[in-house]
Design an enzyme around this catalytic site. Structure first.
Site, PDB file in Angstrom:
ATOM      1  N   ALA A   1     -21.709 -89.606  51.765  1.00 61.59           N
ATOM      2  CA  ALA A   1     -21.162 -89.587  53.141  1.00 61.59           C
ATOM      3  C   ALA A   1     -22.643 -89.206  54.014  1.00 61.59           C
ATOM      4  CB  ALA A   1     -20.046 -88.834  53.405  1.00 61.59           C
ATOM      5  N   TYR A   2     -23.076 -88.340  53.895  1.00 60.30           N
ATOM      6  CA  TYR A   2     -23.799 -88.381  54.561  1.00 60.30           C
ATOM      7  C   TYR A   2     -25.109 -89.675  55.112  1.00 60.30           C
ATOM      8  CZ  TYR A   2     -28.837 -86.548  55.462  1.00 60.30           C
ATOM      9  OH  TYR A   2     -29.990 -86.160  55.129  1.00 60.30           O
TER      10      TYR A   2
END
Length: 237
Positions: free
Chosen positions: A148-149
């Protein structure tokens, strides 16, 4: 030196704080955003830095920050989007919430700030005005533990291209993509050795290399829409 301040989001610690201090040394007024109160802010305030608390995890928090920023200054020399959240992926019920928070911090906040603060940049009397996005080396390769980062930082990298085209020629928009630059407190020598081995330069360079990259972008009138990798040649491994 510019009379218009440079805004650094997430400027209370690590890379953001280093860049804020170096800009002060070079004679530039600085405004920073910060997520929570910490002792380092007292020294920045003593040196004249304007500090604005900000919660970029919600749209309301982002818009509130923009409103308070506009109340603080009528112009900006540059915006450096440094605010970041290095949150690992989760597989439980909180996974969606985690992704949404990273999206807001890494993409929505820069997007809305760029849109709503264009007028502040254009009000600067200097011949050059800049937006700089701090992305990440993992944009190029993804991450098994921080998907997600990596995805949200990749979105920020793409926003660089869109805003560079939209705001040219009056405002330049670029990005810096660091790999590991600094160790954390508590990192042992085994971790440091492993980190050094990831790049052909075999070093953990410290925050000065990021300021050098930022300074290059702030000083060059003929560069826009580019991402500067600052990764020690990791792609050569």
């Amino acid at each position: 030196m510019s009379a218009s301040p440079v805004l650094i989001t997430g400027g209370a610690q690590r890379l953001g704080r280093h860049c804020a201090e170096r800009l002060l040394d070079d004679g530039h007024p600085v405004i920073i955003s910060y997520r929570r109160e910490r002792p380092e802010l007292d020294e920045l305030r003593r040196r004249g830095v304007v500090t604005l608390a900000a919660d970029f995890a919600s749209e309301a928090g982002i818009l509130d920050f923009i409103a308070r920023l506009k109340a603080e200054t009528r112009s900006l020399r540059a915006i450096v989007h440094n605010a970041s959240d290095w949150a690992p992926d989760t597989t439980g019920d909180e996974a969606g919430t985690n992704f949404e928070r990273l999206f807001r911090v890494h993409m929505q906040a820069p997007y809305l700030i760029n849109l709503h603060c264009r007028e502040l940049l254009e009000a600067c009397s200097e011949p050059q005005r800049d937006i700089v996005h701090m992305t990440d080396y993992v944009v190029r390769k993804g991450s098994k533990k921080h998907a997600a980062y990596a995805a949200s930082k990749a979105g920020l990298d793409n926003l660089t291209l869109s805003f560079a085209a939209l705001y040219a020629p009056r405002i330049q928009v670029n990005a810096i993509a660091p790999a590991l630059i600094m160790l954390n407190e508590g990192d042992d020598e085994a971790y440091a050795e492993k980190a050094r081995a990831k790049s052909v330069m075999e070093m953990v360079p410290g925050p000065g290399v990021i300021y050098q990259s930022l300074r290059y972008l702030l000083d060059n009138r003929y560069v826009t829409g580019v991402t500067l990798p600052v990764d020690g040649g990791r792609h050569l491994r």
